[in-house]
Design a protein around this motif. Structure first.
Motif, PDB file in Angstrom:
ATOM      1  N   SER A  89      -3.157   5.610  12.206  1.00  0.00           N
ATOM      2  CA  SER A  89      -1.993   5.745  11.338  1.00  0.00           C
ATOM      3  C   SER A  89      -1.078   6.854  11.826  1.00  0.00           C
ATOM      4  O   SER A  89       0.137   6.748  11.738  1.00  0.00           O
ATOM      5  CB  SER A  89      -2.422   6.010   9.895  1.00  0.00           C
ATOM      6  N   LYS A 108       0.796  -1.223   0.000  1.00  0.00           N
ATOM      7  CA  LYS A 108       0.000   0.000   0.000  1.00  0.00           C
ATOM      8  C   LYS A 108       0.829   1.273   0.000  1.00  0.00           C
ATOM      9  O   LYS A 108       0.284   2.353  -0.158  1.00  0.00           O
ATOM     10  CB  LYS A 108      -0.916   0.028   1.221  1.00  0.00           C
ATOM     11  N   ARG A 109       2.107   1.200   0.206  1.00  0.00           N
ATOM     12  CA  ARG A 109       2.933   2.400   0.321  1.00  0.00           C
ATOM     13  C   ARG A 109       3.643   2.705  -0.996  1.00  0.00           C
ATOM     14  O   ARG A 109       4.841   2.537  -1.132  1.00  0.00           O
ATOM     15  CB  ARG A 109       3.973   2.234   1.424  1.00  0.00           C
ATOM     16  N   THR A 138       5.280   6.749   4.147  1.00  0.00           N
ATOM     17  CA  THR A 138       4.294   6.461   5.191  1.00  0.00           C
ATOM     18  C   THR A 138       2.984   6.012   4.552  1.00  0.00           C
ATOM     19  O   THR A 138       2.838   6.004   3.334  1.00  0.00           O
ATOM     20  CB  THR A 138       4.030   7.704   6.062  1.00  0.00           C
ATOM     21  N   ASP A 139       2.017   5.663   5.380  1.00  0.00           N
ATOM     22  CA  ASP A 139       0.693   5.264   4.904  1.00  0.00           C
ATOM     23  C   ASP A 139      -0.184   6.464   4.546  1.00  0.00           C
ATOM     24  O   ASP A 139      -1.255   6.281   3.965  1.00  0.00           O
ATOM     25  CB  ASP A 139      -0.024   4.445   5.970  1.00  0.00           C
TER      26      ASP A 139
END
Length: 103
Positions: free
Chosen positions: A86, A4-5, A56-57
């Protein structure tokens, strides 16, 4: 679990080397496969190597190469959108990172 990053425009990253060490910056443009144009409200827009950035997310919705005022407005608008988990995870990561780097 899927990855996802991704390195993309609007992704918040942490600088892990150099004079801006420990600062959170936003990717506003990808220059080539090794460098990105980054910006933050309290710094001058500059290019930075991907090796100096930790992704980061957190991602904010911005256009490519926004003006500083538009970036600040997007950061303020995303302040309530970002999940607290998060943000807390990011703060824990930053504190752990600094703790290990100083020991």
């Amino acid at each position: 679990m899927p990855f996802k990053r991704y390195v993309e425009i609007g992704r918040v990253t942490l600088v892990n080397y150099g004079k801006d060490y420990g600062r959170l910056v936003v990717i506003v443009d990808v220059i080539d496969q090794n460098r990105a144009l980054v910006d933050a409200p309290d710094m001058v827009r500059s290019q930075m190597n991907f090796k100096r950035l930790s992704v980061t997310d957190i991602k904010i919705d911005i256009k490519r190469v926004p003006k500083t005022k538009a970036l600040i407005a997007a950061l303020e608008a995303a302040d309530g959108v970002v999940e607290p988990s998060s943000v807390l995870g990011l703060l824990a990561f930053v504190s752990m990172y600094f703790w290990f780097s100083t020991s």
